[in-house]
Design a protein around this motif. Structure first.
Motif, PDB file in Angstrom:
ATOM      1  N   MET A 145     -56.391 -55.738-157.586  1.00  0.00           N
ATOM      2  CA  MET A 145     -56.537 -56.703-156.512  1.00  0.00           C
ATOM      3  C   MET A 145     -57.867 -56.472-155.817  1.00  0.00           C
ATOM      4  O   MET A 145     -58.359 -55.361-155.740  1.00  0.00           O
ATOM      5  CB  MET A 145     -55.405 -56.575-155.502  1.00  0.00           C
ATOM      6  CG  MET A 145     -54.060 -56.960-156.022  1.00  0.00           C
ATOM      7  SD  MET A 145     -53.026 -57.554-154.689  1.00  0.00           S
ATOM      8  CE  MET A 145     -52.321 -58.942-155.509  1.00  0.00           C
ATOM      9  N   ALA A 146     -58.383 -57.511-155.273  1.00  0.00           N
ATOM     10  CA  ALA A 146     -59.672 -57.440-154.606  1.00  0.00           C
ATOM     11  C   ALA A 146     -59.566 -56.631-153.315  1.00  0.00           C
ATOM     12  O   ALA A 146     -58.500 -56.515-152.712  1.00  0.00           O
ATOM     13  CB  ALA A 146     -60.156 -58.858-154.299  1.00  0.00           C
ATOM     14  N   GLU A 147     -60.707 -56.092-152.913  1.00  0.00           N
ATOM     15  CA  GLU A 147     -60.772 -55.290-151.691  1.00  0.00           C
ATOM     16  C   GLU A 147     -60.285 -56.083-150.475  1.00  0.00           C
ATOM     17  O   GLU A 147     -59.679 -55.546-149.575  1.00  0.00           O
ATOM     18  CB  GLU A 147     -62.209 -54.809-151.489  1.00  0.00           C
ATOM     19  CG  GLU A 147     -62.345 -53.630-150.576  1.00  0.00           C
ATOM     20  CD  GLU A 147     -61.622 -52.381-151.047  1.00  0.00           C
ATOM     21  OE1 GLU A 147     -61.149 -51.640-150.177  1.00  0.00           O
ATOM     22  OE2 GLU A 147     -61.515 -52.131-152.256  1.00  0.00           O
ATOM     23  N   VAL A 173     -48.434 -56.200-158.603  1.00  0.00           N
ATOM     24  CA  VAL A 173     -47.103 -56.179-159.198  1.00  0.00           C
ATOM     25  C   VAL A 173     -46.825 -57.487-159.939  1.00  0.00           C
ATOM     26  O   VAL A 173     -45.892 -57.586-160.691  1.00  0.00           O
ATOM     27  CB  VAL A 173     -46.026 -55.909-158.127  1.00  0.00           C
ATOM     28  CG1 VAL A 173     -44.640 -55.867-158.714  1.00  0.00           C
ATOM     29  CG2 VAL A 173     -46.315 -54.616-157.387  1.00  0.00           C
ATOM     30  N   GLY A 174     -47.613 -58.488-159.720  1.00  0.00           N
ATOM     31  CA  GLY A 174     -47.428 -59.777-160.360  1.00  0.00           C
ATOM     32  C   GLY A 174     -47.966 -60.854-159.452  1.00  0.00           C
ATOM     33  O   GLY A 174     -48.317 -60.586-158.303  1.00  0.00           O
ATOM     34  N   GLY A 175     -47.998 -62.065-159.940  1.00  0.00           N
ATOM     35  CA  GLY A 175     -48.566 -63.208-159.250  1.00  0.00           C
ATOM     36  C   GLY A 175     -48.718 -63.118-157.749  1.00  0.00           C
ATOM     37  O   GLY A 175     -49.819 -62.974-157.238  1.00  0.00           O
ATOM     38  N   ASP A 176     -47.643 -63.187-157.026  1.00  0.00           N
ATOM     39  CA  ASP A 176     -47.692 -63.220-155.571  1.00  0.00           C
ATOM     40  C   ASP A 176     -47.090 -61.975-154.947  1.00  0.00           C
ATOM     41  O   ASP A 176     -46.572 -62.020-153.819  1.00  0.00           O
ATOM     42  CB  ASP A 176     -46.969 -64.468-155.051  1.00  0.00           C
ATOM     43  CG  ASP A 176     -47.740 -65.734-155.342  1.00  0.00           C
ATOM     44  OD1 ASP A 176     -48.983 -65.685-155.318  1.00  0.00           O
ATOM     45  OD2 ASP A 176     -47.112 -66.772-155.596  1.00  0.00           O
ATOM     46  N   HIS A 177     -47.124 -60.866-155.645  1.00  0.00           N
ATOM     47  CA  HIS A 177     -46.573 -59.605-155.137  1.00  0.00           C
ATOM     48  C   HIS A 177     -47.609 -58.487-155.257  1.00  0.00           C
ATOM     49  O   HIS A 177     -48.369 -58.451-156.210  1.00  0.00           O
ATOM     50  CB  HIS A 177     -45.327 -59.197-155.926  1.00  0.00           C
ATOM     51  CG  HIS A 177     -44.190 -60.136-155.783  1.00  0.00           C
ATOM     52  ND1 HIS A 177     -44.105 -61.311-156.491  1.00  0.00           N
ATOM     53  CD2 HIS A 177     -43.091 -60.078-154.999  1.00  0.00           C
ATOM     54  CE1 HIS A 177     -42.997 -61.944-156.154  1.00  0.00           C
ATOM     55  NE2 HIS A 177     -42.361 -61.219-155.251  1.00  0.00           N
ATOM     56  N   ALA A 178     -47.575 -57.581-154.288  1.00  0.00           N
ATOM     57  CA  ALA A 178     -48.447 -56.422-154.333  1.00  0.00           C
ATOM     58  C   ALA A 178     -47.787 -55.265-153.589  1.00  0.00           C
ATOM     59  O   ALA A 178     -47.109 -55.475-152.574  1.00  0.00           O
ATOM     60  CB  ALA A 178     -49.797 -56.735-153.704  1.00  0.00           C
ATOM     61  N   MET A 179     -47.991 -54.063-154.118  1.00  0.00           N
ATOM     62  CA  MET A 179     -47.460 -52.850-153.491  1.00  0.00           C
ATOM     63  C   MET A 179     -48.587 -52.164-152.738  1.00  0.00           C
ATOM     64  O   MET A 179     -49.599 -51.806-153.326  1.00  0.00           O
ATOM     65  CB  MET A 179     -46.900 -51.908-154.557  1.00  0.00           C
ATOM     66  CG  MET A 179     -46.313 -50.630-154.000  1.00  0.00           C
ATOM     67  SD  MET A 179     -44.676 -50.833-153.278  1.00  0.00           S
ATOM     68  CE  MET A 179     -43.701 -51.104-154.758  1.00  0.00           C
TER      69      MET A 179
END
Length: 125
Positions: free
Chosen positions: A1-3, A73-79
């Motif tokens: 993911m981008a900064e 984690v996928g399209g519209d998810h991030a940890m």
């Protein structure tokens, strides 16, 4: 993911912590998905329990987040994974937790759907 996404998610996470500092249950609940699940050293809680802890006011005096990184984690998810140093209201010493916080983008905004706290020194490498 981008900064920029790291900065955006960290900002959202800080809003959750700030709600704990301010004792703002409404702000806390607004950041959590209705089906939010939190896994903590003392048990499992949903959104109502997380926000409900603020019914008597603030639970945290201060906090500092560091070592943050994002795992897609996928399209519209991030940890969002980070280290939190904080002091509970009335405590005399800081505590440290490592936190994994799963966020979902919905309608242009992020909502927290899962969080797990691991106390520092719990034997996890």
């Amino acid at each position: 993911m981008a900064e920029v996404e790291l900065a955006e998610l960290l900002c959202m996470e800080e809003k959750v912590w700030q709600a704990l500092v301010e004792g703002d249950a409404g702000a806390d609940a607004a950041l959590l998905a209705p089906d939010f699940v939190g896994v903590y050293p003392d048990g499992i809680a949903g959104r109502d329990a997380h926000a409900g802890q603020l019914s008597d006011g603030p639970t945290v005096e201060r906090y500092a987040l560091g070592m943050a990184r994002v795992v897609p984690v996928g399209g519209d998810h991030a940890m969002l994974i980070y280290r939190a140093r904080y002091r509970r209201v009335g405590a005399v010493a800081d505590e440290v937790m490592y936190v994994s916080s799963l966020w979902q983008r919905h309608g242009g905004t992020w909502r927290n759907i899962f969080s797990q706290d691991t106390p520092e020194g719990s034997g996890v490498p």
